[in-house]
Design a protein around this motif. Structure first.
Motif, PDB file in Angstrom:
ATOM      1  N   ASN A   9       0.854  -1.182   0.000  1.00 35.69           N
ATOM      2  CA  ASN A   9       0.000   0.000   0.000  1.00 35.69           C
ATOM      3  C   ASN A   9       0.894   1.237   0.000  1.00 35.69           C
ATOM      4  O   ASN A   9       1.973   1.215   0.613  1.00 35.69           O
ATOM      5  N   ASP A  11       0.732   3.780   1.632  1.00 38.83           N
ATOM      6  CA  ASP A  11       0.991   4.270   2.986  1.00 38.83           C
ATOM      7  C   ASP A  11       2.238   3.625   3.587  1.00 38.83           C
ATOM      8  O   ASP A  11       2.808   4.137   4.541  1.00 38.83           O
ATOM      9  N   GLU A  12       2.658   2.480   3.011  1.00 36.12           N
ATOM     10  CA  GLU A  12       3.791   1.719   3.565  1.00 36.12           C
ATOM     11  C   GLU A  12       5.000   1.689   2.637  1.00 36.12           C
ATOM     12  O   GLU A  12       6.117   1.406   3.079  1.00 36.12           O
ATOM     13  N   GLY A  58      -5.279   2.918  -2.072  1.00 38.68           N
ATOM     14  CA  GLY A  58      -3.819   2.981  -1.998  1.00 38.68           C
ATOM     15  C   GLY A  58      -3.136   1.648  -2.222  1.00 38.68           C
ATOM     16  O   GLY A  58      -1.899   1.590  -2.269  1.00 38.68           O
ATOM     17  N   LYS A 137     -11.559   4.859   2.797  1.00 39.49           N
ATOM     18  CA  LYS A 137     -10.412   4.002   2.507  1.00 39.49           C
ATOM     19  C   LYS A 137     -10.835   2.549   2.317  1.00 39.49           C
ATOM     20  O   LYS A 137     -10.262   1.821   1.526  1.00 39.49           O
TER      21      LYS A 137
END
Length: 148
Positions: A9, A11-12, A58, A137
């Motif tokens: 993702n 975010d990571e 994402g 999300k």
């Protein structure tokens, strides 16, 4: 191209230095493990996830040294509920639960997909709310349950 697993993702995993193509999906499509999608650059993909999991905004469907294909969720028409007391939260949660409506929580607000009957209920119970176009999300997920 057939996508069978999620790489990660955004975010990571860092996106710097990579060209990003986006696949725009509705929050309802996040629960589909098998679907055909098209990127914003016109590339067609098949998604057939081997593991039983929902897609998340994402999620990276494909990644190499220069490119990424990423899931982007489109905005939903939502009721954003702002209960002012614990009693009000309990009352509206009970009412929505009786209707088997899925909800999500962000901080001190409850999010539900727009429904004119829920809007009327909120007005009747005098629970503060707003109607907003907002991106979630995760998918709104119904919980399997029956009254037997």
């Amino acid at each position: 191209m057939i996508i069978e697993k999620i790489v990660g993702n955004v975010d990571e995993i860092s996106t710097s230095g990579r060209h990003i193509e986006r696949v725009y999906v509705s929050s309802d499509d996040l629960v589909k493990r098998i679907q055909r999608v098209t990127t914003d650059h016109g590339k067609e993909l098949g998604i057939r996830l081997k593991e039983p999991r929902d897609l998340i905004d994402g999620d990276i469907l494909y990644m190499d040294e220069r490119n990424m294909i990423v899931i982007s969720v489109t905005s939903d028409d939502l009721l954003v509920i702002h209960p002012t007391t614990m009693m009000q939260m309990g009352e509206i949660a009970h009412q929505l639960g009786n209707r088997h409506l899925p909800a999500q929580f962000e901080g001190k607000v409850m999010l539900v997909q727009y429904d004119y009957l829920v809007q009327e209920l909120l007005e009747q119970l005098e629970v503060p709310f707003s109607r907003e176009e907002r991106k979630v999300k995760r998918a709104f997920r119904h919980i399997g349950h029956s009254h037997e």
